[in-house]
Design an enzyme around this catalytic site. Sequence first.
Site, mmCIF file in Angstrom:
data_model
loop_
_atom_site.group_PDB
_atom_site.id
_atom_site.type_symbol
_atom_site.label_atom_id
_atom_site.label_comp_id
_atom_site.label_asym_id
_atom_site.label_seq_id
_atom_site.Cartn_x
_atom_site.Cartn_y
_atom_site.Cartn_z
ATOM 1 N N ALA A 69 12.112 42.800 22.188
ATOM 2 C CA ALA A 69 12.211 42.868 23.653
ATOM 3 C C ALA A 69 13.641 42.568 24.070
ATOM 4 O O ALA A 69 14.391 41.916 23.335
ATOM 5 C CB ALA A 69 11.258 41.849 24.265
ATOM 6 N N GLY B 21 9.386 42.109 19.265
ATOM 7 C CA GLY B 21 8.684 43.268 19.810
ATOM 8 C C GLY B 21 8.902 44.516 18.966
ATOM 9 O O GLY B 21 8.061 45.417 18.961
ATOM 10 N N GLU C 195 6.389 44.234 16.371
ATOM 11 C CA GLU C 195 5.071 44.412 17.007
ATOM 12 C C GLU C 195 4.809 45.891 17.316
ATOM 13 O O GLU C 195 3.687 46.376 17.195
ATOM 14 C CB GLU C 195 4.985 43.549 18.269
ATOM 15 C CG GLU C 195 4.940 42.051 17.907
ATOM 16 C CD GLU C 195 5.055 41.155 19.118
ATOM 17 O OE1 GLU C 195 6.119 41.205 19.771
ATOM 18 O OE2 GLU C 195 4.093 40.429 19.422
ATOM 19 N N GLU D 125 10.308 35.161 17.729
ATOM 20 C CA GLU D 125 10.115 34.719 19.116
ATOM 21 C C GLU D 125 10.105 33.203 19.250
ATOM 22 O O GLU D 125 10.572 32.649 20.241
ATOM 23 C CB GLU D 125 8.808 35.291 19.680
ATOM 24 C CG GLU D 125 8.866 36.767 20.028
ATOM 25 C CD GLU D 125 8.481 37.679 18.871
ATOM 26 O OE1 GLU D 125 8.586 37.229 17.700
ATOM 27 O OE2 GLU D 125 8.082 38.826 19.124
HETATM 28 C C1 LIG Z 1 7.759 38.260 23.918
HETATM 29 C C2 LIG Z 1 8.989 38.458 23.201
HETATM 30 C C3 LIG Z 1 9.248 39.540 22.474
HETATM 31 C C4 LIG Z 1 8.259 40.631 22.362
HETATM 32 C C5 LIG Z 1 10.518 39.702 21.765
HETATM 33 O O1 LIG Z 1 10.722 40.672 21.121
HETATM 34 S S1 LIG Z 1 11.706 38.498 21.932
HETATM 35 C C6 LIG Z 1 13.070 39.127 21.012
HETATM 36 C C7 LIG Z 1 12.862 39.001 19.551
HETATM 37 N N1 LIG Z 1 14.010 39.466 18.857
HETATM 38 C C8 LIG Z 1 14.946 38.645 18.433
HETATM 39 O O2 LIG Z 1 14.869 37.458 18.557
HETATM 40 C C9 LIG Z 1 16.123 39.288 17.764
HETATM 41 C C10 LIG Z 1 17.397 38.771 18.369
HETATM 42 N N2 LIG Z 1 18.551 39.402 17.790
HETATM 43 C C11 LIG Z 1 19.021 39.081 16.587
HETATM 44 O O3 LIG Z 1 18.492 38.297 15.848
HETATM 45 C C12 LIG Z 1 20.294 39.739 16.180
HETATM 46 O O4 LIG Z 1 20.971 40.107 17.344
HETATM 47 C C13 LIG Z 1 20.089 40.984 15.300
HETATM 48 C C14 LIG Z 1 19.590 40.541 13.921
HETATM 49 C C15 LIG Z 1 19.120 41.973 15.910
HETATM 50 C C16 LIG Z 1 21.463 41.710 15.130
HETATM 51 O O5 LIG Z 1 22.415 40.754 14.645
HETATM 52 P P1 LIG Z 1 23.968 41.117 14.651
HETATM 53 O O6 LIG Z 1 24.165 42.447 14.090
HETATM 54 O O7 LIG Z 1 24.654 39.960 14.029
HETATM 55 O O8 LIG Z 1 24.400 41.227 16.179
HETATM 56 P P2 LIG Z 1 24.409 40.123 17.315
HETATM 57 O O9 LIG Z 1 23.410 39.069 17.062
HETATM 58 O O10 LIG Z 1 25.795 39.696 17.563
HETATM 59 O O11 LIG Z 1 23.869 40.965 18.557
HETATM 60 C C17 LIG Z 1 24.636 42.041 19.100
HETATM 61 C C18 LIG Z 1 24.464 42.016 20.593
HETATM 62 O O12 LIG Z 1 23.119 42.377 20.881
HETATM 63 C C19 LIG Z 1 22.538 41.398 21.709
HETATM 64 N N3 LIG Z 1 21.115 41.324 21.359
HETATM 65 C C20 LIG Z 1 20.594 41.193 20.140
HETATM 66 N N4 LIG Z 1 19.274 41.202 20.198
HETATM 67 C C21 LIG Z 1 18.945 41.346 21.490
HETATM 68 C C22 LIG Z 1 17.732 41.419 22.186
HETATM 69 N N5 LIG Z 1 16.552 41.366 21.549
HETATM 70 N N6 LIG Z 1 17.771 41.547 23.518
HETATM 71 C C23 LIG Z 1 18.937 41.617 24.176
HETATM 72 N N7 LIG Z 1 20.146 41.556 23.572
HETATM 73 C C24 LIG Z 1 20.130 41.424 22.238
HETATM 74 C C25 LIG Z 1 23.278 40.122 21.393
HETATM 75 O O13 LIG Z 1 23.147 39.205 22.430
HETATM 76 C C26 LIG Z 1 24.686 40.651 21.208
HETATM 77 O O14 LIG Z 1 25.264 40.869 22.466
HETATM 78 P P3 LIG Z 1 26.280 39.803 23.103
HETATM 79 O O15 LIG Z 1 25.489 38.562 23.401
HETATM 80 O O16 LIG Z 1 27.317 39.546 22.054
HETATM 81 O O17 LIG Z 1 26.772 40.454 24.317
#
Ligand SMILES: C/C=C(\C)C(=O)SCCNC(=O)CCNC(=O)[C@H](O)C(C)(C)COP(=O)(O)OP(=O)(O)OC[C@H]1O[C@@H](n2cnc3c(N)ncnc32)[C@H](O)[C@@H]1OP(=O)(O)O
Length: 748
Positions: free
Chosen positions: A99, A138, A141, A161
């Site tokens: 998400a 998500g 999921e 999450e």
């Molecule tokens: C209910 C809830 C539900 C259904 C969910 O899904 S909650 C979200 C679950 N997902 C996560 O927790 C994954 C979060 N992301 C990561 O762990 C990592 O970003 C990654 C493994 C996906 C990629 O890692 P990497 O290549 O090192 O890159 P960064 O971590 O630096 O991320 C790059 C920019 O993307 C933004 N980001 C990453 N994931 C999300 C997200 N799910 N939603 C919005 N934005 C996301 C991250 O913030 C970085 O941007 P900046 O902050 O640098 O601007």
Amino acid sequence: MIFGRYPSRDKQDKAIAVSAKKFRSAVGSDTSNGLFGNMALYSRVSGSVGLITLQNPPVNALSAVVRQSLIDLMDRALSEPEVKSVVICGQNGKFCGGADIKEFRSDMTGPPLVPMIDRLELSSKPVVAAIEGVALGGGLELALGCHYRVAHSKTRLGLPEVTLGLLPGAGGTQRLPRLVGIPAALELITTGRHVTAAEALQLGLVDFVTDHNTIEAAVKLALSVAGKSLDSRRISTCKCPRPPYADALFEEAMQRVRRSARGAIAPVACVQAVHAAATLPFARGMEQEKQLMATLFTSGQARALQYQFFAQRAVSRWSTPSGARWDTSKPRPVHKVAVIGLGTMGRGITVALAQAGLSVVAVETHEKQLMEAKRVVSGMLERGAKRLGAPPALDKINYSCEIQAVADVDLVIEAVFEDMVVKKTVFRQLSAICKPGTFLFTNTSGLDIDELAAQTRNPELVVGMHFFAPAHVMKLLEVVYGRRSSSQAVATAMKIGKNMDKISVAVGNCSGFVGNRMLRPYLDQAFFLLEEGATPELVDQALEEFGFAMGVFRMSDLSGLDIGWKVRKAKEMVSKTHQDCRYSPLGDLLCERGRFGQKTGRGWYQYDKPGGRVAKPDPWLHSFLEKYRAQRGFVARRIDHQEVLERCLYALINEGFRILEDRIASGPEDIDVIYVLGYSWPRHRGGPMFYAQMVGLSRILEKLEYYHQLHLDIPSLQPCSLLRKLVANGRPPIHKWVEVIKNPHSHL
Ligand SMILES: C/C=C(\C)C(=O)SCCNC(=O)CCNC(=O)[C@H](O)C(C)(C)COP(=O)(O)OP(=O)(O)OC[C@H]1O[C@@H](n2cnc3c(N)ncnc32)[C@H](O)[C@@H]1OP(=O)(O)O
């Protein structure tokens, strides 16, 4: 803009994996009738497979527009008679990062995830997830709603999450246990751990793993299952396998999360949700998941954890008061690094550098110590490699007793004894030996970077690197710029930190930098509370209930009381008379009696033997405190947990505001990341500055004023003027504090 920082550059990944686009052209697919949904692409491949590609860089998060596009494109695939099966993949070699976390902070719009995934699962045509890069939250999921899952071998999958204060609320808590069983689901959901594709295959989470083109493999599978019954492929219709020992399993899981989560509510809710999967039909389990999620979603803990998620990324966009910035400063390439001094820290740094693929010259002046260091470092590398299933980077390191061996390196990290005189000598030597332009970095927990830089011919090349022990494990690195450090030197230090897989925070030079400077008033308050009537047990219990893994006294026993004693002696704090400013000699008095903590079997607590780990209250210490109070005119009074927290934490927070005001940290996120990653501040409380916002700045100010009036001889309790200014400015939200700091006349 997030948290008042510079927006990140568009980090579009140049995908290693063959992208959907490449595959489409490789198979000569029907892209002529391709349709661009807003953030997903539809095309027909191999005649009868509808291919949906999520397109939302950088991680294809399921934002409102992506969700809507996915629904529209699924409808299209179902409505086209030529299409017999569907493949869903993500652009740029990333399936989906889950998400869109940024949406959680605003009113959620667009179609919700749960019915979208339910509809997908109900599809009459088989749907195959082609998973590359990541399938998280998500994203996983969504894949669980598909009928088949094909993963590339380099993919990471997980339901993280819980690390954001949530649970997998798009059916993850109900589908995962049905697919992989309760024990594995409980572990994955309560920890948020990512698994490799190989482990996912073993667990039954994916059906097939490929080293080659994932989309091609998924399309092949989609073609082969077209028209086949989907009855057994809809996870929601499967019975959750319930082992005979399920009750004990849940009991044990609940105890484990309560013990390790220290007040965090999401892991507990995760166990409850999986329990619902084990005991209720799918629809009722989903109801339970929804209810638990509703509580978590609006909780302060979720806000704190999501703030910390973005803060850990925001700190890479560093800036300094002199105007140097991450996006205008280019690091210099570094191939060969020297580490001087192979004590505990130097060894850890050597391991971290070698694991990052850098060539290392490891220097220790005495042959015997060098050999011992080599043995230990090799062991650390071998254990690390075994864990990762990779060869150890032993050949990356050359060991030498000669400091001249550093003559041709690009960068030196000095890690000798924490003593200014010793470090100055080493810096003078390095400045004379190293080739021109070599960066000279020092590992120090608080010594003056400018003083060291002044020993060298090129002070602009000098930067501090405060590693945390064990240096090859701890994620945090404070990168300390001095008055004359060049922006290139800072950028290079930040880059080296990233290469070592650290989260680096750039901070200014002052005694103790950010972390240890804030620790001082916190420790002082703990000592003062003992003088006023508290016991180490009471103080520790209050802090541990707050969420710290260890209270201040248990921590002090673990790290050794003698370390702080040496520092205080070096600063002549021990021998000085403290007239205007309260000083507690309690720590010094214990050290004088040989009570150094766990290592001597006695400290603030007693242990069964030197090196023992189980802390027990010590009657000797209690009577020592009584005598101490009597001698020094303290009248013991009842102290409660609230006072412990207010005195210790608000004094620390007050110092945090001073650090912001002095521009030592460029924003509150820097401080919060340092405290969560380096000082065990409970993550679900966001960090000290975020916590201050949650408590309310007015309340913090009011309490500091109150305690300062009671203790005029404790300057650290005097409220910082930035705190007053923020309160006077109407208590702006944390992401606006920087505006007030930068513009003292700001009226937000
Ligand atoms: C209910 C809830 C539900 C259904 C969910 O899904 S909650 C979200 C679950 N997902 C996560 O927790 C994954 C979060 N992301 C990561 O762990 C990592 O970003 C990654 C493994 C996906 C990629 O890692 P990497 O290549 O090192 O890159 P960064 O971590 O630096 O991320 C790059 C920019 O993307 C933004 N980001 C990453 N994931 C999300 C997200 N799910 N939603 C919005 N934005 C996301 C991250 O913030 C970085 O941007 P900046 O902050 O640098 O601007």
